[in-house]
Motif scaffolding. Structure first.
Motif, short mmCIF file in Angstrom:
data_model
loop_
_atom_site.label_atom_id
_atom_site.label_comp_id
_atom_site.label_asym_id
_atom_site.label_seq_id
_atom_site.Cartn_x
_atom_site.Cartn_y
_atom_site.Cartn_z
N GLN A 214 0.85 -1.19 0.00
CA GLN A 214 0.00 0.00 0.00
C GLN A 214 0.88 1.23 0.00
O GLN A 214 1.98 1.25 0.58
CB GLN A 214 -0.92 0.01 1.23
N THR A 220 -4.01 7.39 6.43
CA THR A 220 -4.74 6.47 5.55
C THR A 220 -4.33 5.03 5.82
O THR A 220 -5.18 4.13 5.92
CB THR A 220 -4.48 6.83 4.08
N ASN A 223 -5.87 4.04 9.30
CA ASN A 223 -7.34 3.92 9.40
C ASN A 223 -7.96 3.10 8.28
O ASN A 223 -9.06 2.56 8.46
CB ASN A 223 -7.97 5.32 9.40
N GLN A 224 -7.28 3.01 7.14
CA GLN A 224 -7.84 2.28 6.00
C GLN A 224 -6.79 1.35 5.38
O GLN A 224 -6.41 1.50 4.22
CB GLN A 224 -8.34 3.26 4.94
N ALA A 226 -5.04 -1.56 3.43
CA ALA A 226 -5.51 -2.29 2.25
C ALA A 226 -5.59 -3.78 2.49
O ALA A 226 -6.36 -4.47 1.82
CB ALA A 226 -4.58 -2.01 1.06
N ALA A 231 -2.37 -3.67 8.10
CA ALA A 231 -3.11 -3.41 9.34
C ALA A 231 -2.30 -3.78 10.56
O ALA A 231 -2.30 -3.06 11.57
CB ALA A 231 -4.43 -4.17 9.33
N ARG A 271 -20.14 0.25 4.49
CA ARG A 271 -18.76 0.29 4.00
C ARG A 271 -18.30 -1.07 3.47
O ARG A 271 -17.22 -1.16 2.87
CB ARG A 271 -17.81 0.75 5.11
N LYS A 355 -14.98 1.03 14.40
CA LYS A 355 -13.54 1.00 14.14
C LYS A 355 -13.06 -0.40 13.79
O LYS A 355 -11.84 -0.64 13.70
CB LYS A 355 -12.78 1.51 15.38
N HIS A 357 -12.16 -3.69 11.60
CA HIS A 357 -11.63 -3.95 10.26
C HIS A 357 -11.94 -5.39 9.90
O HIS A 357 -11.83 -6.29 10.74
CB HIS A 357 -10.11 -3.72 10.22
N SER A 366 -8.73 -6.13 2.50
CA SER A 366 -9.78 -5.47 3.27
C SER A 366 -11.12 -5.57 2.54
O SER A 366 -11.19 -5.46 1.31
CB SER A 366 -9.42 -4.01 3.50
N LEU A 368 -13.55 -3.45 3.41
CA LEU A 368 -14.18 -2.14 3.64
C LEU A 368 -13.87 -1.20 2.49
O LEU A 368 -12.75 -1.16 1.97
CB LEU A 368 -13.70 -1.55 4.96
N ASN A 369 -14.87 -0.41 2.14
CA ASN A 369 -14.71 0.58 1.08
C ASN A 369 -14.13 1.88 1.66
O ASN A 369 -14.36 2.20 2.82
CB ASN A 369 -16.05 0.89 0.41
#
Length: 369
Positions: A214, A220, A223-224, A226, A231, A271, A355, A357, A366, A368-369
């Motif tokens: 990623q 990013t 919190n997000q 890939a 993570a 999401r 929160k 994942h 992931s 989640l969008n």
């Protein structure tokens, strides 16, 4: 200042693939950090950009110029390595000014530029000392000064702080950030320390087995992420990960795991990809939750939530890390020090489901969008 572009960059050492089709563009004036575990290809990628390693295939561009076959000395870059590599027979002044001397700059110019850089780094009183008379932090500043004094178009830094103690690392980290922002020179920084990456980089490229996992801003990636690797690699302490499955359809999804059953909030469900749960039935997933997103309560006041046994409490001053056993699952929670439980105490566990994942159990990507 420069723009650096790597296109399908590959490096092989015999049959071993060290860098696997890396594509990245580093913007003018950007502080880009390459991070990942040992052997992930981050230093090899840096060395190919610098010309210290030949490119097996792919292309490296600096300011639009293809530099694959350009010698390092002609790329107008400066490098700072883990090994400071100061010349022991030169004093600090001559170590900093050595590259200017090689370029046959006038003596008055060398003196002025070395003095200016030393003042910027706070080592103007060390110019007459030998490297052996310097501390680790002072040697690192001299190595930085030697790179800065040339005013190159690109800085490459390969784990320059790894030989320093914890306090000096934090201090020098701040110095490098301040200098880079002051100079505005494009910088590529390699580290295995995700804390350094998070605090220093404008953007971070996470590598694993020579492949990009990623690229993004620190917040990013935090919190997000890939995938599950990013993570768990980004964040300290690492994200908790445990198996579970999604059950339900439409806007009502339930996460079923060993630690309990959780009805997911509608805004969280929105999401999740549409194909996360379908006619084929429940979907096996890996669940992630960061330690700060776990709240602990007393069994007496909140008996409806999952229960856990406190295995270990690690005090950190203002915070505490609490290791928990929830059935066969181990979790780590981060709590305020004044609210920490005691070891062998039974507590309840409340997850901040917004929160949470979720990752595909096979691909580890992931959901989640």
């Amino acid at each position: 200042m420069s723009v650096v572009v790597c296109k399908d960059l590959v490096k092989r050492f015999g049959s071993a693939l060290a860098v696997d089709h890396v594509n990245v563009e580093i913007q003018d004036g950007e502080f880009m950090v390459f991070v990942g575990p040992s052997g992930c290809g981050k230093t090899t990628t840096l060395r190919m950009i610098g010309g210290l390693e030949t490119v097996s295939s792919g292309e490296v561009y600096i300011d639009g110029e293809l530099v694959n076959d350009v010698a390092p000395r002609h790329r107008d870059i400066a490098m700072v390595f883990q090994n400071y590599a100061l010349y022991p027979h030169y004093k600090v002044f001559d170590n900093i000014g050595y590259t200017l001397k090689l370029r046959k700059r006038p003596k008055h110019e060398i003196k002025q530029r070395v003095t200016d850089v030393a003042t910027m780094l706070g080592i103007e009183n060390l110019l007459d000392r030998w490297p052996r008379q310097l501390s680790g932090g002072e040697r690192q500043r001299v190595a930085l000064g030697r790179a800065i004094v040339r005013n190159p178009r690109l800085y490459l830094m390969d784990e320059p702080l790894s030989n320093l103690d914890a306090k000096l690392r934090v201090q020098m980290r701040r110095e490098i950030i301040r200098l880079q922002r002051q100079l505005g020179t494009t910088t590529i920084y390699v580290t295995h320390d995700q804390v350094e990456a998070m605090t220093m980089g404008d953007r971070i490229m996470v590598l694993r087995f020579g492949q990009i996992q990623q690229i993004g801003q620190p917040e990013t990636l935090y919190n997000q992420p890939a995938n599950m690797f990013v993570a768990q690699f980004i964040g300290s302490p690492a994200m908790n990960v445990f198996p579970g499955r999604l059950e339900g359809t439409g806007q009502e999804l339930t996460l079923v795991a060993d630690i309990g059953h959780f009805l997911l909030p509608p805004e969280f469900v929105a999401r999740i990809g549409r194909d996360s749960v379908g006619p084929q039935g429940p979907r096996e997933v890996m669940c992630g939750i960061r330690p700060e997103d776990i709240r602990l309560g007393s069994v007496e006041s909140d008996s409806g939530r999952p229960r856990a046994l406190v295995d270990l409490v690690e005090g950190l001053g203002s915070d505490a890390y609490v290791s928990l056993s929830v059935g066969d699952t181990m979790l780590l929670a981060r709590t305020p020090a004044d609210a920490r439980p005691t070891e062998n105490e039974n507590v309840t566990v409340d997850l901040n489901l917004n929160k949470l994942h979720l990752f595909d159990s096979e691909s580890e990507l992931s959901l989640l969008n």
